[in-house]
Design an enzyme around this catalytic site. Sequence first.
Site, PDB file in Angstrom:
ATOM      1  N   TYR A  55      12.519  18.044 -51.668  1.00 21.96           N
ATOM      2  CA  TYR A  55      11.218  18.196 -52.229  1.00 21.96           C
ATOM      3  C   TYR A  55      11.133  18.291 -53.974  1.00 21.96           C
ATOM      4  O   TYR A  55      11.812  17.553 -54.341  1.00 21.96           O
ATOM      5  CB  TYR A  55      10.311  19.450 -51.527  1.00 21.96           C
ATOM      6  CG  TYR A  55       8.817  19.203 -51.856  1.00 21.96           C
ATOM      7  CD1 TYR A  55       8.180  18.099 -51.379  1.00 21.96           C
ATOM      8  CD2 TYR A  55       8.176  20.087 -52.433  1.00 21.96           C
ATOM      9  CE1 TYR A  55       6.629  17.998 -51.628  1.00 21.96           C
ATOM     10  CE2 TYR A  55       6.812  19.936 -52.760  1.00 21.96           C
ATOM     11  CZ  TYR A  55       5.933  18.984 -52.128  1.00 21.96           C
ATOM     12  OH  TYR A  55       4.491  18.746 -52.593  1.00 21.96           O
ATOM     13  N   ASP A 103      -1.145  -4.977 -25.163  1.00 25.86           N
ATOM     14  CA  ASP A 103      -1.970  -5.290 -23.847  1.00 25.86           C
ATOM     15  C   ASP A 103      -1.929  -6.801 -23.773  1.00 25.86           C
ATOM     16  O   ASP A 103      -1.969  -7.337 -22.541  1.00 25.86           O
ATOM     17  CB  ASP A 103      -3.295  -4.625 -23.891  1.00 25.86           C
ATOM     18  CG  ASP A 103      -3.111  -3.219 -24.056  1.00 25.86           C
ATOM     19  OD1 ASP A 103      -2.182  -2.632 -23.274  1.00 25.86           O
ATOM     20  OD2 ASP A 103      -3.858  -2.527 -24.837  1.00 25.86           O
ATOM     21  N   LYS A 124       3.522   5.907 -25.207  1.00 29.69           N
ATOM     22  CA  LYS A 124       4.044   4.804 -25.919  1.00 29.69           C
ATOM     23  C   LYS A 124       5.042   5.153 -26.963  1.00 29.69           C
ATOM     24  O   LYS A 124       6.152   4.307 -27.026  1.00 29.69           O
ATOM     25  CB  LYS A 124       2.954   3.981 -26.270  1.00 29.69           C
ATOM     26  CG  LYS A 124       2.995   2.474 -26.774  1.00 29.69           C
ATOM     27  CD  LYS A 124       3.352   1.715 -25.467  1.00 29.69           C
ATOM     28  CE  LYS A 124       3.527   0.124 -25.528  1.00 29.69           C
ATOM     29  NZ  LYS A 124       2.142  -0.521 -25.601  1.00 29.69           N
ATOM     30  N   ASP A 128      -4.717  -0.402 -26.063  1.00 28.09           N
ATOM     31  CA  ASP A 128      -5.858  -0.138 -25.250  1.00 28.09           C
ATOM     32  C   ASP A 128      -7.313  -0.119 -25.903  1.00 28.09           C
ATOM     33  O   ASP A 128      -8.148   0.855 -26.101  1.00 28.09           O
ATOM     34  CB  ASP A 128      -5.684   1.443 -24.761  1.00 28.09           C
ATOM     35  CG  ASP A 128      -4.780   1.513 -23.680  1.00 28.09           C
ATOM     36  OD1 ASP A 128      -4.073   0.383 -23.296  1.00 28.09           O
ATOM     37  OD2 ASP A 128      -4.145   2.739 -23.264  1.00 28.09           O
ATOM     38  N   ALA A 165      -5.167  -9.663 -21.877  1.00 25.98           N
ATOM     39  CA  ALA A 165      -3.829 -10.141 -21.350  1.00 25.98           C
ATOM     40  C   ALA A 165      -3.987 -11.309 -20.660  1.00 25.98           C
ATOM     41  O   ALA A 165      -3.039 -12.130 -20.906  1.00 25.98           O
ATOM     42  CB  ALA A 165      -3.405  -8.973 -20.280  1.00 25.98           C
TER      43      ALA A 165
END
Length: 761
Positions: free
Chosen positions: A40, A163, A95, A138, A199
């Site tokens: 930092y 998807d 995921k 989704d 899809a």
Amino acid sequence: MSKESKRREALVYHAKPQPGKIKIVPTKPYATQRDLALAYSPGVAEPCLEIAKDKDNAYKYTSKGNLVAVISNGTAVLGLGNIGPEASKPVMEGKGLLFKIFADIDGMDIEVDTEDVDKFIETVKMIAPTFGGINLEDIKAPEAFEIERRLKEELDIPVMHDDQHGTAIISAAALLNALEISEKKIEDVRIVISGAGAAAVSCTRLYKAFGARDENIVMIDSKGVIRKDRDNLSKEKLEFASDRKIDTLHEAMVDANVFVGLSIADVVTPDMLLAMADNPIVFAMANPDPEIAYDLAIKTRKDIIMATGRSDHPNQVNNVLGFPFIFRGALDVRATKINEEMKMAAVVALADLAKQPVPEQVNIAYGETRLTFGKEYIIPKPFDPRLIAEIPPAVAKAAMESGVAKNPIEDWDKYKEELLQRLGNDNKIVRLLHNRAKMNPKKIVFAEAEHLDVLKAAQIAYEEGIAIPILLGNKEVILELKKELDFDADLTILDPKDKESVEKRDRYATKYWETRKRSGVTLYGAKSKMRERNYFGAMMVVEGDADGMISGYSRAYPTVVKPIFEVVGRAANVKKVATVNIMITERGPMFLADTSINIDPTAAEIAEIAKMTANVATTFGFDPVMALLSYANFGSSSHPNATKVREAARILHETNPDLVVDGEIQMDFALNKELHDGKFPFSKLAGKKVNTLIFPNLESANITYKLLKELNKAESIGPIMLGLKKSVHILQLGAGVDEMVNMAAIAVIDVQQREKRKKAK
């Protein structure tokens, strides 16, 4: 397990020991004030200034290049529908978990609270500088199409809606191979697509990119065949509208060569299959229940090539075969997008991989004698370790050739080696164990079943199909605990002290006495011992009333070992029984021996332990690379503790020259390849990655494996007993539920291997 029990288990999994499935961990030292000053203020100012000069330096000085955002608004979550952004978070975290374990990509889930397309796109654009890639997830159609299209146009990092494209890429690879097997060409086949969502549209577009013709494609939605004369068709549906004068799925299936299902369960009937052309290709990918059940389909048509989305049948179309590796390749060349060329390269690489000889590790994981390219193996298995070395390079090369790679790869061999090293932090061996055991479960005695954790382990082993438990202990207590666990399986429960067990107990006592009467055992004493569950359980295995046994949860190791040695005994030609622990470490599975039995083995005994440990590694599909450990390196000490290890190495080199083994060697030289190769290039370990450690005594082995387990939180499988006549394995005192489930799987696999060797004779 009842529906309520499964629900409870899923909730506990996500809530304990801490909520969620992913966390952030530091990658740099932070122990000292100097470390913190670099991490930092003031040290952090320097990379900030470099990035201000050139934004691309963010890839050099931050984690951007390995960070993918998993983004959703929760409008089309699994089969749950529009449940909102907060409710989608467990899926997005999941995921992220898959990104990490399959491709070592850091996935960060982001849930956006809007269904407005413009607001969603603007939000993603504003946070995009944080990430190396965007995985959309989704999002309901048709909004998903516009969101992905615009983000791909307006961002300079890879964007993919999995998807759509994940299923398309995997199914396209499967389709190319299925067509090859059936000796058909993609431009000639008639294809029926059941479903018209994201899809389905993406799959059909990709099939067309490989040569499928519009006039041969029929797409079907909930209203029937999508025809050009239908009103109010969306842009996407109009793209695939047919000129054919048919209305129903049944009509579309007549003489069709390919059926691709992305719709709902049980819409395909046996009559529809029978109406298809010869050697039909059927991809029924609705989850969890396909458009037609696998067993029904193959019963109806013997010439069918069948794939589903399920893992319990051949040819699983699983998106995890695609998205982790596609993003891995895209990130590694800093691609500005994921284009058609990259997706098609992934398809070809997946299709080609299925035609290559399958590693033994994969055969073992799936309980196959030998997986070979054919009707039941048209796409690789999800746990194939070659995926990470084959798919990302293909994607990266396509990115470079299509002009979207900002950081081209020059040394492909080095890149592949780096990819394989990324697999080291995974625990695929646990899944391998369970899958292997499930192929042929055996009767395993759980000798301490009146303990809640032991019974819970037995429940999991039973419900997962790993083993058929036999429960020993107080019957009333076990039945009460079974109610508490909602464990209603009708299993054998035996209490060695009960009247019900008298006949068995007396029979076992007589058999035991006959083998031990010249060792000071009386018949009365034998009957007394058979009231103890470890003696009773071991005799069940010896007499064939059970296949294997696990014990040791509630008693010290030496207490449990004694009856096992007395009842079961050593296998023929084995001088010393030993144990090995499999440690799941960041560098991959490590086999450690002997961790529990032999206090100070001789050189000959160390050699024997090494050979038995090598067999264990081979059983699980690993080529053993064995270091015989010491405090000395190759003759640097003449002390007996070092020379016995040196002698063990000499014995192994003479008797088993094909084994990759050497010593004596210190731990750091064994594990650090550069250190080892620089000092000892003559060693049989030179240039190799050690995965098996043979210790000079029990003290060093036991301390090391427990140190790894506690300090590094490395998962331990074992101790696995080596050299007994039967499959009996002893747990560590207070073992966890997962450890006991793993040991049950080990016991089952041990039995399977013994049966295999017996048949081979």
